[in-house]
Design a protein around this motif. Sequence first.
Motif, mmCIF file in Angstrom:
data_model
loop_
_atom_site.group_PDB
_atom_site.id
_atom_site.type_symbol
_atom_site.label_atom_id
_atom_site.label_comp_id
_atom_site.label_asym_id
_atom_site.label_seq_id
_atom_site.Cartn_x
_atom_site.Cartn_y
_atom_site.Cartn_z
ATOM 1 N N GLY A 113 9.013 15.110 -4.942
ATOM 2 C CA GLY A 113 9.104 13.967 -5.829
ATOM 3 C C GLY A 113 10.468 13.687 -6.409
ATOM 4 N N LEU A 114 11.432 14.533 -6.158
ATOM 5 C CA LEU A 114 12.746 14.331 -6.756
ATOM 6 C C LEU A 114 13.560 13.261 -6.031
ATOM 7 C CD1 LEU A 114 14.430 15.304 -9.118
ATOM 8 C CD2 LEU A 114 15.446 17.012 -7.621
ATOM 9 N N TYR A 142 5.142 1.714 -9.437
ATOM 10 C CA TYR A 142 4.986 2.530 -8.228
ATOM 11 C C TYR A 142 6.306 3.249 -8.014
ATOM 12 C CZ TYR A 142 7.520 -1.311 -5.990
ATOM 13 O OH TYR A 142 8.461 -2.247 -5.663
ATOM 14 N N ALA A 143 6.455 3.953 -6.919
ATOM 15 C CA ALA A 143 7.708 4.663 -6.643
ATOM 16 C C ALA A 143 8.210 4.296 -5.256
ATOM 17 C CB ALA A 143 7.502 6.172 -6.752
ATOM 18 N N ARG A 144 9.517 4.417 -5.095
ATOM 19 C CA ARG A 144 10.155 4.073 -3.828
ATOM 20 C C ARG A 144 11.088 5.204 -3.422
ATOM 21 N NH1 ARG A 144 13.913 -0.371 -4.978
ATOM 22 N NH2 ARG A 144 15.465 1.270 -5.151
ATOM 23 N N CYS A 145 11.055 5.561 -2.138
ATOM 24 C CA CYS A 145 11.960 6.578 -1.610
ATOM 25 C C CYS A 145 12.955 5.891 -0.684
ATOM 26 C CB CYS A 145 11.188 7.652 -0.844
ATOM 27 S SG CYS A 145 12.282 8.932 -0.162
ATOM 28 N N ARG A 166 0.839 -1.195 0.000
ATOM 29 C CA ARG A 166 0.000 0.000 0.000
ATOM 30 C C ARG A 166 0.872 1.243 0.000
ATOM 31 N NH1 ARG A 166 -5.257 -0.327 0.802
ATOM 32 N NH2 ARG A 166 -6.171 -2.341 1.265
ATOM 33 N N CYS A 167 0.338 2.303 -0.547
ATOM 34 C CA CYS A 167 1.029 3.585 -0.578
ATOM 35 C C CYS A 167 1.236 4.090 0.851
ATOM 36 C CB CYS A 167 0.210 4.593 -1.385
ATOM 37 S SG CYS A 167 0.901 6.256 -1.400
ATOM 38 N N ALA A 168 2.450 4.528 1.152
ATOM 39 C CA ALA A 168 2.778 5.036 2.487
ATOM 40 C C ALA A 168 2.065 6.343 2.798
ATOM 41 C CB ALA A 168 4.286 5.221 2.615
ATOM 42 N N ALA A 169 1.588 7.058 1.771
ATOM 43 C CA ALA A 169 0.929 8.347 1.996
ATOM 44 C C ALA A 169 -0.595 8.236 2.028
ATOM 45 C CB ALA A 169 1.349 9.351 0.930
ATOM 46 N N CYS A 170 -1.182 7.578 1.034
ATOM 47 C CA CYS A 170 -2.656 7.564 0.931
ATOM 48 C C CYS A 170 -3.278 6.205 1.216
ATOM 49 C CB CYS A 170 -3.103 8.062 -0.451
ATOM 50 S SG CYS A 170 -2.799 6.886 -1.798
ATOM 51 N N ASP A 171 -2.473 5.190 1.428
ATOM 52 C CA ASP A 171 -2.898 3.838 1.760
ATOM 53 C C ASP A 171 -3.599 3.097 0.609
ATOM 54 O OD1 ASP A 171 -2.723 1.844 3.776
ATOM 55 O OD2 ASP A 171 -4.876 2.049 4.136
ATOM 56 N N ALA A 172 -3.527 3.621 -0.610
ATOM 57 C CA ALA A 172 -4.116 2.925 -1.763
ATOM 58 C C ALA A 172 -3.269 1.699 -2.091
ATOM 59 C CB ALA A 172 -4.159 3.858 -2.972
ATOM 60 N N LYS A 174 7.170 2.984 -0.039
ATOM 61 C CA LYS A 174 6.597 2.856 -1.376
ATOM 62 C C LYS A 174 5.402 3.793 -1.517
ATOM 63 C CE LYS A 174 8.048 -1.937 -1.654
ATOM 64 N NZ LYS A 174 7.594 -3.327 -1.728
ATOM 65 N N TYR A 175 5.278 4.387 -2.697
ATOM 66 C CA TYR A 175 4.222 5.364 -2.962
ATOM 67 C C TYR A 175 3.569 5.102 -4.307
ATOM 68 C CZ TYR A 175 6.485 7.891 0.784
ATOM 69 O OH TYR A 175 7.025 8.225 1.998
ATOM 70 N N CYS A 176 2.272 5.401 -4.400
ATOM 71 C CA CYS A 176 1.623 5.395 -5.703
ATOM 72 C C CYS A 176 2.231 6.557 -6.495
ATOM 73 C CB CYS A 176 0.106 5.523 -5.574
ATOM 74 S SG CYS A 176 -0.478 7.100 -4.904
ATOM 75 N N ILE A 177 2.097 6.533 -7.796
ATOM 76 C CA ILE A 177 2.727 7.551 -8.632
ATOM 77 C C ILE A 177 2.222 8.957 -8.279
ATOM 78 C CG2 ILE A 177 3.011 8.372 -11.002
ATOM 79 C CD1 ILE A 177 4.709 5.894 -10.270
ATOM 80 N N GLY A 178 0.921 9.101 -8.021
ATOM 81 C CA GLY A 178 0.375 10.419 -7.665
ATOM 82 C C GLY A 178 0.991 10.980 -6.399
ATOM 83 N N CYS A 179 1.093 10.174 -5.365
ATOM 84 C CA CYS A 179 1.693 10.638 -4.109
ATOM 85 C C CYS A 179 3.201 10.829 -4.257
ATOM 86 C CB CYS A 179 1.389 9.659 -2.982
ATOM 87 S SG CYS A 179 -0.339 9.692 -2.435
ATOM 88 N N ALA A 180 3.846 10.025 -5.078
ATOM 89 C CA ALA A 180 5.291 10.153 -5.286
ATOM 90 C C ALA A 180 5.640 11.508 -5.885
ATOM 91 C CB ALA A 180 5.800 9.037 -6.186
ATOM 92 N N ARG A 181 4.786 12.017 -6.764
ATOM 93 C CA ARG A 181 5.036 13.330 -7.375
ATOM 94 C C ARG A 181 5.033 14.443 -6.336
ATOM 95 N NH1 ARG A 181 1.480 11.351 -11.712
ATOM 96 N NH2 ARG A 181 2.803 11.123 -13.546
ATOM 97 N N GLU A 182 4.314 14.264 -5.244
ATOM 98 C CA GLU A 182 4.178 15.283 -4.202
ATOM 99 C C GLU A 182 5.047 14.998 -2.973
ATOM 100 O OE1 GLU A 182 2.305 17.961 -4.797
ATOM 101 O OE2 GLU A 182 1.931 17.081 -6.769
ATOM 102 N N HIS A 183 5.789 13.911 -2.994
ATOM 103 C CA HIS A 183 6.508 13.459 -1.808
ATOM 104 C C HIS A 183 7.684 14.354 -1.424
ATOM 105 C CE1 HIS A 183 8.257 10.857 1.178
ATOM 106 N NE2 HIS A 183 9.381 10.767 0.491
ATOM 107 N N LEU A 184 7.715 14.728 -0.164
ATOM 108 C CA LEU A 184 8.862 15.368 0.477
ATOM 109 C C LEU A 184 9.164 14.529 1.716
ATOM 110 C CD1 LEU A 184 7.757 19.084 0.192
ATOM 111 C CD2 LEU A 184 9.742 18.068 -0.936
ATOM 112 N N CYS A 185 10.399 14.202 1.947
ATOM 113 C CA CYS A 185 10.754 13.289 3.040
ATOM 114 C C CYS A 185 10.428 13.839 4.427
ATOM 115 C CB CYS A 185 12.231 12.942 2.949
ATOM 116 S SG CYS A 185 12.670 12.070 1.437
ATOM 117 N N THR A 186 10.710 15.115 4.635
ATOM 118 C CA THR A 186 10.494 15.714 5.949
ATOM 119 C C THR A 186 9.919 17.123 5.793
ATOM 120 O OG1 THR A 186 12.663 16.776 6.072
ATOM 121 C CG2 THR A 186 12.531 14.503 6.873
ATOM 122 N N ALA A 187 9.441 17.672 6.860
ATOM 123 C CA ALA A 187 8.968 19.060 6.835
ATOM 124 C C ALA A 187 10.131 20.000 6.517
ATOM 125 C CB ALA A 187 8.342 19.423 8.175
ATOM 126 N N ARG A 188 11.322 19.625 6.929
ATOM 127 C CA ARG A 188 12.506 20.438 6.633
ATOM 128 C C ARG A 188 12.743 20.533 5.126
ATOM 129 N NH1 ARG A 188 18.709 19.235 8.388
ATOM 130 N NH2 ARG A 188 19.577 21.116 7.453
#
Length: 70
Positions: free
Chosen positions: A51-52, A18-21, A5-11, A28-42
């Motif tokens: 997403g980079l 899929y994508a992996r950070c 399941r996606c670590a962000a949205c649980d889909a 692991k993230y779905c492609i949609g959440c991976a595009r918006e992924h930032l590891c930390t608030a920092r």
Amino acid sequence: MPADRCAACDALLDPARYARCDVCRGAKYCIGCAREHLCTARCATSGCIAGLCVHVVREGVADARFGVRE
């Protein structure tokens, strides 16, 4: 074996795409959440590009390049 399941949205993740950070210990993230992924608030406050930090995984093989390009 339970489906991943996606670590962000649980889909449920498509095992073929899929994508992996690796910064987030292989999360692991779905492609949609991976595009918006930032590891930390920092990351957001430091101006990191969302997403980079992920690699797209296709059919079990991780792309050597970072980011979601499609």
